[in-house]
Write an enzyme that holds these catalytic residues in place. Structure first.
Site, mmCIF file in Angstrom:
data_model
loop_
_atom_site.group_PDB
_atom_site.id
_atom_site.type_symbol
_atom_site.label_atom_id
_atom_site.label_comp_id
_atom_site.label_asym_id
_atom_site.label_seq_id
_atom_site.Cartn_x
_atom_site.Cartn_y
_atom_site.Cartn_z
ATOM 1 N N SER A 109 -25.911 38.942 -29.004
ATOM 2 C CA SER A 109 -27.128 39.304 -29.721
ATOM 3 C C SER A 109 -28.086 40.082 -28.804
ATOM 4 C CB SER A 109 -27.737 38.028 -30.297
ATOM 5 O OG SER A 109 -28.775 38.316 -31.188
ATOM 6 N N ASP A 159 -23.531 39.691 -41.341
ATOM 7 C CA ASP A 159 -24.629 39.470 -40.381
ATOM 8 C C ASP A 159 -25.955 39.896 -41.017
ATOM 9 O OD1 ASP A 159 -26.365 39.510 -38.143
ATOM 10 O OD2 ASP A 159 -24.708 39.991 -36.795
ATOM 11 N N HIS A 190 -24.176 36.082 -38.088
ATOM 12 C CA HIS A 190 -24.621 36.376 -36.722
ATOM 13 C C HIS A 190 -24.046 35.375 -35.703
ATOM 14 C CE1 HIS A 190 -27.128 38.902 -34.221
ATOM 15 N NE2 HIS A 190 -27.697 37.852 -33.659
HETATM 16 C C1 MLT Z 1 -32.633 41.844 -30.686
HETATM 17 O O1 MLT Z 1 -33.822 41.691 -30.829
HETATM 18 O O2 MLT Z 1 -32.090 42.125 -29.619
HETATM 19 C C2 MLT Z 1 -31.802 41.680 -31.914
HETATM 20 O O3 MLT Z 1 -32.585 41.701 -33.037
HETATM 21 C C3 MLT Z 1 -30.983 40.440 -31.863
HETATM 22 C C4 MLT Z 1 -31.833 39.216 -31.705
HETATM 23 O O4 MLT Z 1 -32.137 38.868 -30.592
HETATM 24 O O5 MLT Z 1 -32.179 38.592 -32.709
#
Ligand code: MLT
Length: 213
Positions: A109, A159, A190
Site C-alpha cells: 500500500s 480494491d 486491498h
Molecule cells: C497511499 O496513500 O499511499 C495510498 O492511498 C494507500 C494508503 O496508504 O492507503
C-alpha cells in the site's frame, strides 16, 4: 536489533546464510517497522530484512509521505521523502554490509507506493521489487532506466483504494522503463491474501534463482 545512527527508526534482521538477498520492507499507512517482518520471512526464509518506519504522521499513523486525500499525493513531499529514504537505504547498505545487487523492496500500500517512487527516481538503487497494492506515484518527467529489473505487482480486482487503471498505468510505466513486470490480479480487495503471498514467494524464488534478470 537495532537502533544506531541511521536516521530512520528501523529493524534489521541479518540474512540466514551468506549470499542471500535482502528485502527492504515498507509498511502501509498506520503500520510500523515490525509489520512486514513475518511477510518478509515468508517471501524468503533466508533473506536479510531491513524495515524502516515511515516518518510522516497522519493523525498519529506512520506513512512514508504526505497525502492530501486518499489517493491524492503531496508530490513535493513524496519526491523529498523518496530521496531521504534512498539516502537511508544507501547508508544502511554500507552499515549492514548488504549487496546492493541483491536488495529488493517489498512494499504494501503506502509502502508499495514509495517503493514505486524509488524505482522511478532512483532506478539504480534496487535490484527489483514486490509491490502489493501499488498506485502510480507520479508520472516521471524523465523516463528512468529499469532495464531487466524484475517487478512483481499484486493488485486486487475489488480494491476500494487503488483503481485498477492506476495499477495498469504503473505496470505500463515500469515496462516502458524496461522492467520485467508481472502483474498479478487477485479476486480480493486491498488486503493481502495467503494465495498471493505464496505467488509472490514463488515469483521471488524464481527471480533469485535466475540471477541477474
Ligand atoms: C497511499 O496513500 O499511499 C495510498 O492511498 C494507500 C494508503 O496508504 O492507503
Amino acid at each position: 536489533m537495532n537502533q544506531n545512527d541511521l536516521d530512520f527508526v528501523h529493524r534489521f534482521v541479518p540474512a540466514e546464510e551468506p549470499g542471500a538477498p535482502a528485502l527492504l520492507l515498507l509498511h502501509g499507512t498506520g503500520g510500523n517497522e515490525d509489520d512486514l517482518l513475518p511477510l518478509g520471512r515468508m517471501i524468503d526464509d533466508r533473506a536479510a530484512l531491513l524495515s524502516p518506519r515511515g516518518k510522516v504522521l497522519e493523525h498519529g499513523m506512520p506513512r512514508f509521505f504526505r497525502r492530501l486525500a486518499e489517493g491524492v499525493f503531496d508530490h513535493e513531499d513524496l519526491v523529498n521523502r523518496t530521496h531521504e529514504l534512498a539516502g537511508f537505504i544507501k547508508q544502511a547498505t554500507g552499515e549492514y554490509d548488504l549487496n546492493p545487487g541483491l536488495l529488493y523492496a517489498m512494499g504494501f500500500s503506502n509502502g508499495a507506493n514509495i517503493a514505486a517512487s524509488l524505482l522511478l527516481l532512483h532506478p539504480g538503487l534496487l535490484a527489483g521489487a514486490v509491490l502489493l497494492r501499488a498506485m502510480t506515484p507520479f508520472e516521471p518527467e524523465t523516463p528512468p532506466d529499469l532495464s531487466g529489473k524484475p517487478v512483481y505487482l499484486a493488485a486486487g480486482r475489488s480494491d476500494q483504494i487503488v483503481p485498477p487503471e492506476d495499477t495498469e498505468r504503473l505496470a505500463e510505466l515500469l515496462r516502458e522503463a524496461g522492467a520485467e513486470v508481472r502483474l498479478d490480479w487477485q479476486p480480493g480487495g486491498h488486503g493481502i491474501g495467503r494465495a498471493e503471498v505464496e505467488a509472490a514467494q514463488s515469483w521471488f524464488a524464481d527471480t533469485i534463482r535466475s540471477g541477474s534478470r
